[in-house]
Design a protein around this motif. Structure first.
Motif, PDB file in Angstrom:
ATOM      1  N   PRO A 132       0.816  -1.225   0.000  1.00 13.07           N
ATOM      2  CA  PRO A 132       0.000   0.000   0.000  1.00 13.07           C
ATOM      3  C   PRO A 132       0.849   1.273   0.000  1.00 13.07           C
ATOM      4  O   PRO A 132       0.495   2.251  -0.667  1.00 13.07           O
ATOM      5  CB  PRO A 132      -0.831  -0.138   1.276  1.00 13.07           C
ATOM      6  CG  PRO A 132      -0.961  -1.611   1.479  1.00 13.07           C
ATOM      7  CD  PRO A 132       0.371  -2.161   1.051  1.00 13.07           C
TER       8      PRO A 132
ATOM      9  N   SER B 154      -7.629  -8.191  -6.809  1.00 15.36           N
ATOM     10  CA  SER B 154      -7.002  -8.643  -5.564  1.00 15.36           C
ATOM     11  C   SER B 154      -5.617  -9.207  -5.838  1.00 15.36           C
ATOM     12  O   SER B 154      -4.821  -9.358  -4.921  1.00 15.36           O
ATOM     13  CB  SER B 154      -7.870  -9.704  -4.879  1.00 15.36           C
ATOM     14  OG  SER B 154      -8.005 -10.852  -5.709  1.00 15.36           O
TER      15      SER B 154
ATOM     16  N   LEU C 147      -7.770   0.237  -6.581  1.00 13.53           N
ATOM     17  CA  LEU C 147      -9.053  -0.065  -5.955  1.00 13.53           C
ATOM     18  C   LEU C 147     -10.173  -0.088  -6.990  1.00 13.53           C
ATOM     19  O   LEU C 147     -11.042  -0.974  -6.975  1.00 13.53           O
ATOM     20  CB  LEU C 147      -9.359   0.964  -4.869  1.00 13.53           C
ATOM     21  CG  LEU C 147      -8.413   0.988  -3.659  1.00 13.53           C
ATOM     22  CD1 LEU C 147      -8.901   2.001  -2.638  1.00 13.53           C
ATOM     23  CD2 LEU C 147      -8.291  -0.389  -3.027  1.00 13.53           C
TER      24      LEU C 147
ATOM     25  N   TYR D 214      -5.707   4.606  -5.794  1.00 14.40           N
ATOM     26  CA  TYR D 214      -7.134   4.632  -6.124  1.00 14.40           C
ATOM     27  C   TYR D 214      -7.418   3.853  -7.406  1.00 14.40           C
ATOM     28  O   TYR D 214      -8.457   3.186  -7.522  1.00 14.40           O
ATOM     29  CB  TYR D 214      -7.620   6.078  -6.259  1.00 14.40           C
ATOM     30  CG  TYR D 214      -7.659   6.805  -4.927  1.00 14.40           C
ATOM     31  CD1 TYR D 214      -8.682   6.545  -4.009  1.00 14.40           C
ATOM     32  CD2 TYR D 214      -6.674   7.719  -4.579  1.00 14.40           C
ATOM     33  CE1 TYR D 214      -8.715   7.184  -2.776  1.00 14.40           C
ATOM     34  CE2 TYR D 214      -6.701   8.362  -3.349  1.00 14.40           C
ATOM     35  CZ  TYR D 214      -7.724   8.091  -2.453  1.00 14.40           C
ATOM     36  OH  TYR D 214      -7.754   8.723  -1.235  1.00 14.40           O
TER      37      TYR D 214
END
Length: 436
Positions: free
Chosen positions: A78, A96, A91, A88
């Motif tokens: 992260p 995953s 996401l 972002y």
């Protein structure tokens, strides 16, 4: 690079993801330890020979170098995503599992920030002088109280590959190491695991495709990776501890029984190959762009005036001969004692188990021997028959490094105890000994 009378607390041999993880954890607290991690490469690199386009990781990106044991670390995935301004977008992508190239970018980003990494240093051998370990390199000797081997697994080339031109018969891990002329050639790919599937998919999708592809495996089918939820709990610390406590014979049996939990092909990749073959054959009218041999073992490769003759023995029936120009061996890797450790005393090499030369290790990933308790050799990615199919996998990368870090520090700096799971296994028969 000789340190004279300086003694290092830890010397890491090899800087792949395993030792990079340990270096990150040891850098993440003020321990006062003197450490150095060495690698002959000029900079961080990971599976460069198989860094094919569109290849995806098989594990979640949060199973990175540090997050499972130190989520506030500045070396986490992260943190990398935030620093490179793509958090972002990741996401929104809904992924995953990220591309393998992106995970390598992350590791390289971390390697540029983690202290005590020395690239361009080749370790020649490791010996014991009766008090300390002597790490001999091309730039001088280092003295160390503890050594951590993280050199990765060596490619396994079957006997049929010996004696041939390496441009004609080679291991899949070297596919991209040099420019290769594969357009219009007859290619044989050996191996029904993830690497074999990645190579076949690559050959089917490049613009300058081979004239023909034969994909052969002794497996009865192209089996998918079993990453269903309950099976995925084999990749948690609790199970590895439990596995380590089992009798050696049972551990060997379980490694084979659970093979598809680590050595299967990603379902998405199988679908991509199947759809590509559908398009090529049904929509574009090509005749068998890839022939698949299931239940066939490649036994010999012979040089002929027109190229190579590969001979395959099926599970039942007569031998099959197939002509080829190139044979790519996606035949896996050797598990066992890492090469830099060959020069150690026999007391450090005595604990061997399994027909594959697997080594038995203590719960803290150190080799068993009769020397001083605070002088140890730790191994990363070399304890599959001691800790199970998760050992060479990235899933427990941070947990294993944390276990080693705690052992070197002499106290539990990072959490390595049992975690919450759905499945229950008896607690391990022995705890990790912490010796400073």
């Amino acid at each position: 690079m000789s340190t004279g009378h300086d003694v290092l607390d830890v010397v890491g041999i090899g800087i792949g993801p395993a030792n990079l993880s340990l270096a990150a954890l040891l850098a993440g607290q003020d321990s006062g330890l003197k450490v150095a991690f060495l690698d002959r490469k000029p900079r961080f690199g990971w599976h460069a020979g198989l860094m094919l386009p569109d290849v995806q990781m098989q594990v979640h990106y949060l199973k990175d170098l540090v997050t499972p044991v130190d989520p506030t670390s500045p070396y986490s995935f992260p943190a990398f995503m935030v620093d490179t301004k793509r958090f972002y977008r990741l996401l929104v992508s809904g992924r995953s599992k990220v591309p393998r190239r992106e995970f390598e970018q992350y590791c390289r980003w971390a390697a540029e920030r983690i202290p005590n990494l020395r690239f361009g240093v080749e370790v020649r051998d490791l010996t014991w002088n009766g008090e300390l370990f002597v790490v001999r390199t091309d730039q001088g000797d280092l003295l160390a109280r503890n050594v951590v081997s993280g050199t990765g697994l060596a490619p396994r080339l079957p006997s049929f590959a010996s004696g041939h031109d390496p441009e004609q018969v080679f291991h899949a891990s070297t596919l991209l190491d040099v420019p290769r002329k594969l357009q219009g050639r007859r290619i044989v790919v050996v191996g029904g695991g993830q690497s074999g599937a990645e190579v076949v998919h690559h050959l089917l999708t490049v613009p300058d495709r081979p004239a023909s592809i034969v994909w052969g495996t002794s497996r009865t089918n192209l089996l998918p990776l079993d990453d269903s939820p309950f099976v995925d709990e084999l990749f948690v610390p609790n199970y590895s501890r439990y596995f380590h406590s089992l009798p050696a014979k049972r551990r060997v049996e379980l490694v084979e029984e659970q093979k598809m939990a680590s050595d299967g092909i990603s379902a998405g990749l199988l679908e991509a190959i199947y759809r590509r073959l559908y398009d090529l054959e049904v929509l574009e009218g090509e005749h068998r762009p890839c022939r698949t041999l299931l239940g066939h073992a490649l036994t010999t490769v012979e040089k002929t005036p027109s190229g190579l003759l590969t001979r395959w023995m099926p599970n039942a029936g007569d031998e099959v001969g197939i002509e080829a120009d190139v044979v790519i061996c996606a035949t896996g890797y050797r598990h066992g004692l890492p090469r830099p450790l060959y020069g150690l005393p026999s007391t450090l090499l005595a604990a061997m188990s399994g027909d594959d030369g697997e080594i038995a290790v203590r719960p803290d990933f150190s080799l068993d021997w009769d020397g001083p308790g605070d002088r140890r050799v730790f191994v990363q990615n070399a304890a599959r028959h001691s800790f199970g199919v998760a050992d060479p996998n990235l899933s427990l990368l941070a947990w294993r490094s944390a276990t080693i870090a705690n052992s070197v520090l002499g106290f539990e700096r990072y959490p390595v105890a049992e975690v919450s799971t759905v499945l229950d296994w008896p607690p391990g028969s022995s705890d990790v000994a912490l010796t400073h």
